[in-house]
Design a protein around this motif. Structure first.
Motif, PDB file in Angstrom:
ATOM      1  N   THR A  25       0.833  -1.203   0.000  1.00  0.00           N
ATOM      2  CA  THR A  25       0.000   0.000   0.000  1.00  0.00           C
ATOM      3  C   THR A  25       0.868   1.253   0.000  1.00  0.00           C
ATOM      4  OG1 THR A  25      -1.790  -1.126   1.181  1.00  0.00           O
ATOM      5  CG2 THR A  25      -1.798   1.276   1.231  1.00  0.00           C
ATOM      6  N   ALA A  26       1.964   1.209   0.741  1.00  0.00           N
ATOM      7  CA  ALA A  26       2.889   2.345   0.777  1.00  0.00           C
ATOM      8  C   ALA A  26       3.483   2.596  -0.608  1.00  0.00           C
ATOM      9  CB  ALA A  26       3.998   2.087   1.793  1.00  0.00           C
ATOM     10  N   LYS A  27       3.881   1.518  -1.277  1.00  0.00           N
ATOM     11  CA  LYS A  27       4.449   1.655  -2.625  1.00  0.00           C
ATOM     12  C   LYS A  27       3.442   2.277  -3.586  1.00  0.00           C
ATOM     13  CE  LYS A  27       7.772  -2.186  -2.570  1.00  0.00           C
ATOM     14  NZ  LYS A  27       8.127  -3.475  -3.209  1.00  0.00           N
ATOM     15  N   TYR A  28       2.201   1.850  -3.471  1.00  0.00           N
ATOM     16  CA  TYR A  28       1.176   2.318  -4.409  1.00  0.00           C
ATOM     17  C   TYR A  28       0.736   3.748  -4.104  1.00  0.00           C
ATOM     18  CZ  TYR A  28      -2.968   2.272  -7.394  1.00  0.00           C
ATOM     19  OH  TYR A  28      -3.903   2.570  -8.363  1.00  0.00           O
ATOM     20  N   PRO A  70      -0.306   9.364  -8.630  1.00  0.00           N
ATOM     21  CA  PRO A  70      -1.033   8.475  -9.542  1.00  0.00           C
ATOM     22  C   PRO A  70      -0.128   7.667 -10.481  1.00  0.00           C
ATOM     23  CG  PRO A  70      -1.005  10.656 -10.469  1.00  0.00           C
ATOM     24  CD  PRO A  70      -0.292  10.754  -9.132  1.00  0.00           C
ATOM     25  N   TYR A  71       1.198   7.911 -10.419  1.00  0.00           N
ATOM     26  CA  TYR A  71       2.098   7.279 -11.388  1.00  0.00           C
ATOM     27  C   TYR A  71       2.189   5.764 -11.187  1.00  0.00           C
ATOM     28  CZ  TYR A  71       2.984  12.214 -11.350  1.00  0.00           C
ATOM     29  OH  TYR A  71       2.795  13.566 -11.364  1.00  0.00           O
ATOM     30  N   SER A  72       1.947   5.300  -9.970  1.00  0.00           N
ATOM     31  CA  SER A  72       1.933   3.855  -9.717  1.00  0.00           C
ATOM     32  C   SER A  72       0.721   3.198 -10.375  1.00  0.00           C
ATOM     33  CB  SER A  72       1.926   3.580  -8.211  1.00  0.00           C
ATOM     34  OG  SER A  72       0.862   4.274  -7.577  1.00  0.00           O
ATOM     35  N   SER A  73      -0.289   4.004 -10.737  1.00  0.00           N
ATOM     36  CA  SER A  73      -1.492   3.464 -11.369  1.00  0.00           C
ATOM     37  C   SER A  73      -1.415   3.508 -12.894  1.00  0.00           C
ATOM     38  CB  SER A  73      -2.730   4.236 -10.906  1.00  0.00           C
ATOM     39  OG  SER A  73      -2.727   5.558 -11.413  1.00  0.00           O
ATOM     40  N   TYR A  74      -0.339   4.106 -13.434  1.00  0.00           N
ATOM     41  CA  TYR A  74      -0.151   4.137 -14.888  1.00  0.00           C
ATOM     42  C   TYR A  74       0.803   3.009 -15.271  1.00  0.00           C
ATOM     43  CZ  TYR A  74      -1.870   8.994 -14.511  1.00  0.00           C
ATOM     44  OH  TYR A  74      -2.606  10.121 -14.240  1.00  0.00           O
ATOM     45  N   ALA A  75       0.304   2.014 -15.969  1.00  0.00           N
ATOM     46  CA  ALA A  75       1.137   0.863 -16.313  1.00  0.00           C
ATOM     47  C   ALA A  75       1.273   0.696 -17.827  1.00  0.00           C
ATOM     48  CB  ALA A  75       0.538  -0.405 -15.717  1.00  0.00           C
ATOM     49  N   ASN A  76       2.373   0.053 -18.219  1.00  0.00           N
ATOM     50  CA  ASN A  76       2.633  -0.282 -19.624  1.00  0.00           C
ATOM     51  C   ASN A  76       2.496   0.930 -20.543  1.00  0.00           C
ATOM     52  OD1 ASN A  76       3.306  -2.348 -21.534  1.00  0.00           O
ATOM     53  ND2 ASN A  76       1.195  -2.343 -22.254  1.00  0.00           N
ATOM     54  N   ALA A  77       2.995   2.061 -20.087  1.00  0.00           N
ATOM     55  CA  ALA A  77       2.802   3.318 -20.821  1.00  0.00           C
ATOM     56  C   ALA A  77       3.815   3.494 -21.949  1.00  0.00           C
ATOM     57  CB  ALA A  77       2.896   4.485 -19.851  1.00  0.00           C
ATOM     58  N   SER A  78       3.330   4.027 -23.057  1.00  0.00           N
ATOM     59  CA  SER A  78       4.195   4.375 -24.183  1.00  0.00           C
ATOM     60  C   SER A  78       3.878   5.810 -24.611  1.00  0.00           C
ATOM     61  CB  SER A  78       3.989   3.412 -25.357  1.00  0.00           C
ATOM     62  OG  SER A  78       2.632   3.411 -25.778  1.00  0.00           O
ATOM     63  N   PRO A 103      -4.208  -1.056  -6.669  1.00  0.00           N
ATOM     64  CA  PRO A 103      -3.149  -1.534  -5.768  1.00  0.00           C
ATOM     65  C   PRO A 103      -3.052  -3.043  -5.639  1.00  0.00           C
ATOM     66  CG  PRO A 103      -4.991  -0.663  -4.512  1.00  0.00           C
ATOM     67  CD  PRO A 103      -5.250  -0.300  -5.945  1.00  0.00           C
ATOM     68  N   HIS A 104      -4.082  -3.767  -6.060  1.00  0.00           N
ATOM     69  CA  HIS A 104      -4.066  -5.223  -5.928  1.00  0.00           C
ATOM     70  C   HIS A 104      -3.758  -5.929  -7.247  1.00  0.00           C
ATOM     71  CE1 HIS A 104      -5.596  -4.630  -1.911  1.00  0.00           C
ATOM     72  NE2 HIS A 104      -6.655  -4.008  -2.368  1.00  0.00           N
ATOM     73  N   GLU A 105      -3.412  -5.159  -8.269  1.00  0.00           N
ATOM     74  CA  GLU A 105      -3.097  -5.746  -9.569  1.00  0.00           C
ATOM     75  C   GLU A 105      -1.583  -5.879  -9.745  1.00  0.00           C
ATOM     76  OE1 GLU A 105      -5.632  -4.273 -12.919  1.00  0.00           O
ATOM     77  OE2 GLU A 105      -6.325  -2.864 -11.407  1.00  0.00           O
ATOM     78  N   PRO A 106      -1.126  -6.958 -10.358  1.00  0.00           N
ATOM     79  CA  PRO A 106       0.324  -7.173 -10.554  1.00  0.00           C
ATOM     80  C   PRO A 106       1.003  -6.026 -11.286  1.00  0.00           C
ATOM     81  CG  PRO A 106      -0.910  -9.161 -11.084  1.00  0.00           C
ATOM     82  CD  PRO A 106      -1.926  -8.073 -10.890  1.00  0.00           C
ATOM     83  N   ALA A 107       0.281  -5.406 -12.222  1.00  0.00           N
ATOM     84  CA  ALA A 107       0.865  -4.320 -13.017  1.00  0.00           C
ATOM     85  C   ALA A 107       1.269  -3.119 -12.168  1.00  0.00           C
ATOM     86  CB  ALA A 107      -0.112  -3.878 -14.099  1.00  0.00           C
ATOM     87  N   ALA A 108       0.629  -2.963 -11.017  1.00  0.00           N
ATOM     88  CA  ALA A 108       0.962  -1.828 -10.144  1.00  0.00           C
ATOM     89  C   ALA A 108       2.395  -1.915  -9.645  1.00  0.00           C
ATOM     90  CB  ALA A 108      -0.006  -1.772  -8.969  1.00  0.00           C
TER      91      ALA A 108
END
Length: 211
Positions: free
Chosen positions: A86-89, A94-102, A119-124
């Motif tokens: 939770t601390a990491k997320y 909000p940058y921890s919630s942006y994944a696989n960005a190009s 926060p509970h998804e592997p991509a986070a």
């Protein structure tokens, strides 16, 4: 001018999120709490072992005490894992919630494509097990002529202007999948080490071309 494409890098994302989360004012408190819970979990196991050494018992008794110790120690252990994640997320949001960005820098526009994760998804946590479906992507687009300012500061790229955020249907409640976006920011989690210079050069080139 040809299209410039920046592809996602999991290792760079981890590196930048680590810098951002560690600079957050709540990071030290959250991690201290997680460490305390990890220590508490270990203390339960050690305490149970000492108790067994000081009070010898039967095999059945040892198994019973050991099982109880593992059960009790697992409670603070799993809570500690949850607090740490939770601390990491949250400290990287909000940058921890942006994944696989190009990122695509066209002659006349900028386009940032990403997937929003919880926060509970592997991509986070930059997991290679994450799955990305095309219909779930988010896209921020802004024309070069509508960019009021663009800068890279403290590992974050900030953009101000008249942009548009395109969202999937599941992410909206009123069936309106586009949103006007006056400000947007993202971390340049790309393998290129000269991102700041390249995007500034791109911006300068386009400004001069318009003039």
């Amino acid at each position: 001018m040809s299209v410039i494409v920046f592809t996602p890098s999991l290792s760079k994302r981890k590196e930048l999120l680590k810098i951002i989360t560690h600079a957050h004012k709540q990071w030290k408190f959250r991690i201290a709490l997680a460490v305390f819970l990890f220590v508490l979990s270990a203390a339960v196991i050690v305490g149970m072992a000492i108790l067994l050494l000081m009070n010898p018992t039967t095999i059945e008794g040892i198994l019973a005490f050991s099982g109880a110790g593992i059960c009790f120690s697992s409670i603070p252990f799993f809570i500690a894992l949850s607090v740490k994640n939770t601390a990491k997320y949250k400290c990287g949001f909000p940058y921890s919630s942006y994944a696989n960005a190009s990122l695509l820098l066209n002659d006349d526009s900028l386009e940032y494509v990403f997937w929003r994760v919880g926060p509970h998804e592997p991509a986070a946590y930059s997991s290679t097990r994450a799955v990305y479906r095309d219909e779930d992507k988010f896209t921020f687009t802004i024309n070069k002529s509508d960019i009021a300012s663009l800068c890279v500061r403290n590992e974050i790229c900030y953009i101000k202007g008249d942009g548009i955020l395109q969202m999937p249907e599941w992410a909206v409640a009123n069936n309106i999948t586009t949103e006007n976006c006056k400000e947007f920011s993202f971390i340049p989690a790309f393998p290129e080490n000269n991102f700041s210079k390249r995007i500034k050069d791109w911006r300068s080139y386009n400004v001069r071309t318009e003039d």
